[in-house]
Design a protein around this motif. Sequence first.
Motif, PDB file in Angstrom:
ATOM      1  N   VAL A   1     -25.502   1.593  14.745  1.00 42.16           N
ATOM      2  CA  VAL A   1     -25.875   0.720  13.540  1.00 42.16           C
ATOM      3  C   VAL A   1     -26.369   1.382  12.300  1.00 42.16           C
ATOM      4  N   LEU A   2     -26.839   2.625  12.373  1.00 36.97           N
ATOM      5  CA  LEU A   2     -27.156   3.534  11.176  1.00 36.97           C
ATOM      6  C   LEU A   2     -25.618   3.859  10.421  1.00 36.97           C
ATOM      7  N   ASN A   3     -24.827   4.165  11.305  1.00 38.28           N
ATOM      8  CA  ASN A   3     -23.441   4.579  10.602  1.00 38.28           C
ATOM      9  C   ASN A   3     -22.956   3.340  10.068  1.00 38.28           C
ATOM     10  N   ALA A   4     -23.049   2.039  10.660  1.00 36.34           N
ATOM     11  CA  ALA A   4     -22.579   0.865   9.902  1.00 36.34           C
ATOM     12  C   ALA A   4     -23.308   0.702   8.488  1.00 36.34           C
ATOM     13  N   VAL A   5     -24.684   0.830   8.565  1.00 34.52           N
ATOM     14  CA  VAL A   5     -25.447   0.691   7.220  1.00 34.52           C
ATOM     15  C   VAL A   5     -25.087   1.772   6.326  1.00 34.52           C
ATOM     16  N   GLU A   6     -24.946   3.041   6.373  1.00 28.51           N
ATOM     17  CA  GLU A   6     -24.328   4.146   5.590  1.00 28.51           C
ATOM     18  C   GLU A   6     -23.141   3.575   5.128  1.00 28.51           C
ATOM     19  N   ALA A   7     -21.922   3.205   5.978  1.00 34.13           N
ATOM     20  CA  ALA A   7     -20.784   2.628   5.356  1.00 34.13           C
ATOM     21  C   ALA A   7     -20.944   1.581   4.385  1.00 34.13           C
ATOM     22  N   VAL A   8     -21.807   0.811   4.673  1.00 38.32           N
ATOM     23  CA  VAL A   8     -22.318  -0.427   3.608  1.00 38.32           C
ATOM     24  C   VAL A   8     -22.712   0.168   2.605  1.00 38.32           C
ATOM     25  N   ASN A   9     -23.654   0.970   2.717  1.00 36.57           N
ATOM     26  CA  ASN A   9     -24.516   1.598   1.253  1.00 36.57           C
ATOM     27  C   ASN A   9     -23.243   2.277   0.475  1.00 36.57           C
ATOM     28  N   GLU A  10     -22.466   3.077   1.155  1.00 30.16           N
ATOM     29  CA  GLU A  10     -21.441   3.964   0.460  1.00 30.16           C
ATOM     30  C   GLU A  10     -20.486   2.960  -0.210  1.00 30.16           C
ATOM     31  N   SER A  11     -20.109   2.008   0.313  1.00 24.60           N
ATOM     32  CA  SER A  11     -19.107   0.957  -0.278  1.00 24.60           C
ATOM     33  C   SER A  11     -19.672   0.013  -1.587  1.00 24.60           C
ATOM     34  N   GLN A  12     -21.060  -0.368  -1.366  1.00 22.04           N
ATOM     35  CA  GLN A  12     -21.820  -0.960  -2.419  1.00 22.04           C
ATOM     36  C   GLN A  12     -21.831  -0.060  -3.650  1.00 22.04           C
ATOM     37  N   LYS A  13     -21.761   1.236  -3.599  1.00 20.95           N
ATOM     38  CA  LYS A  13     -21.656   2.289  -4.538  1.00 20.95           C
ATOM     39  C   LYS A  13     -20.467   2.086  -5.775  1.00 20.95           C
ATOM     40  N   ASN A  14     -19.306   1.531  -4.999  1.00 25.84           N
ATOM     41  CA  ASN A  14     -18.179   1.288  -6.091  1.00 25.84           C
ATOM     42  C   ASN A  14     -18.067  -0.023  -6.444  1.00 25.84           C
ATOM     43  N   ILE A  15     -18.928  -1.196  -5.963  1.00 26.46           N
ATOM     44  CA  ILE A  15     -19.173  -2.515  -6.694  1.00 26.46           C
ATOM     45  C   ILE A  15     -19.270  -2.363  -8.184  1.00 26.46           C
ATOM     46  N   LEU A  16     -20.171  -1.669  -8.713  1.00 31.92           N
ATOM     47  CA  LEU A  16     -20.668  -1.610 -10.050  1.00 31.92           C
ATOM     48  C   LEU A  16     -19.489  -1.247 -10.848  1.00 31.92           C
ATOM     49  N   PHE A  17     -18.254  -0.013 -10.523  1.00 33.13           N
ATOM     50  CA  PHE A  17     -17.339   0.232 -11.185  1.00 33.13           C
ATOM     51  C   PHE A  17     -16.354  -0.857 -11.320  1.00 33.13           C
ATOM     52  N   GLU A  18     -16.334  -1.631 -10.096  1.00 34.30           N
ATOM     53  CA  GLU A  18     -15.238  -2.889 -10.257  1.00 34.30           C
ATOM     54  C   GLU A  18     -15.809  -3.827 -11.122  1.00 34.30           C
ATOM     55  N   GLU A  19     -17.041  -4.315 -11.260  1.00 35.28           N
ATOM     56  CA  GLU A  19     -17.653  -4.982 -12.206  1.00 35.28           C
ATOM     57  C   GLU A  19     -17.418  -4.576 -13.556  1.00 35.28           C
ATOM     58  N   PHE A  20     -17.838  -3.378 -13.794  1.00 30.64           N
ATOM     59  CA  PHE A  20     -17.675  -2.714 -15.067  1.00 30.64           C
ATOM     60  C   PHE A  20     -16.261  -2.747 -15.429  1.00 30.64           C
ATOM     61  N   GLU A  21     -15.285  -2.266 -14.846  1.00 30.18           N
ATOM     62  CA  GLU A  21     -14.019  -2.513 -15.217  1.00 30.18           C
ATOM     63  C   GLU A  21     -13.416  -4.149 -15.531  1.00 30.18           C
ATOM     64  N   ASN A  22     -13.761  -4.775 -14.595  1.00 30.83           N
ATOM     65  CA  ASN A  22     -13.575  -6.397 -15.042  1.00 30.83           C
ATOM     66  C   ASN A  22     -14.426  -6.935 -16.179  1.00 30.83           C
ATOM     67  N   TYR A  23     -15.575  -6.344 -16.605  1.00 30.53           N
ATOM     68  CA  TYR A  23     -16.240  -6.832 -17.557  1.00 30.53           C
ATOM     69  C   TYR A  23     -15.688  -6.240 -18.942  1.00 30.53           C
ATOM     70  N   LEU A  24     -15.114  -5.012 -19.035  1.00 27.44           N
ATOM     71  CA  LEU A  24     -14.437  -4.410 -20.123  1.00 27.44           C
ATOM     72  C   LEU A  24     -12.827  -4.542 -20.262  1.00 27.44           C
ATOM     73  N   MET A  25     -12.337  -4.973 -19.244  1.00 30.76           N
ATOM     74  CA  MET A  25     -11.022  -5.215 -19.142  1.00 30.76           C
ATOM     75  C   MET A  25      -9.994  -4.322 -19.858  1.00 30.76           C
ATOM     76  N   GLY A  26     -10.336  -2.813 -19.312  1.00 24.35           N
ATOM     77  CA  GLY A  26      -9.434  -1.844 -19.736  1.00 24.35           C
ATOM     78  C   GLY A  26     -10.175  -0.887 -20.951  1.00 24.35           C
ATOM     79  N   TYR A  27     -10.964  -1.539 -21.606  1.00 26.49           N
ATOM     80  CA  TYR A  27     -11.574  -0.732 -22.569  1.00 26.49           C
ATOM     81  C   TYR A  27     -11.977   0.742 -22.278  1.00 26.49           C
ATOM     82  N   LYS A  28     -11.403   1.587 -23.096  1.00 27.93           N
ATOM     83  CA  LYS A  28     -11.708   3.048 -22.829  1.00 27.93           C
ATOM     84  C   LYS A  28     -12.556   3.644 -23.837  1.00 27.93           C
TER      85      LYS A  28
END
Length: 95
Positions: free
Chosen positions: A16-43
Amino acid sequence: KALIKTAVKNGYDMRVLNAVEAVNESQKNILFEEFENYLMGYKGKGAIWGLAFKPEADDIREAPALVLIDSLLKEGYEICAYVPVAMDECKRRIG
């Protein structure tokens, strides 16, 4: 993470703790995905707040913002980070 490591040392599989840790790690990438969608390639330049865990702390080892920073740097963004107490650790970790 410490509890999982302690359990492994003692021969326990904390599924159960391993599953929680895996979910927590995957959540860290969501912000980048949203950031990229919002800026649509702006560097360009970006500022990051929230690197330390709490005010007056210099510990940034497991800061979720580090995942975002690493992803942004890989994509060519220039990052400006300001962590009053943790600047030495920040410079060591991300340059």
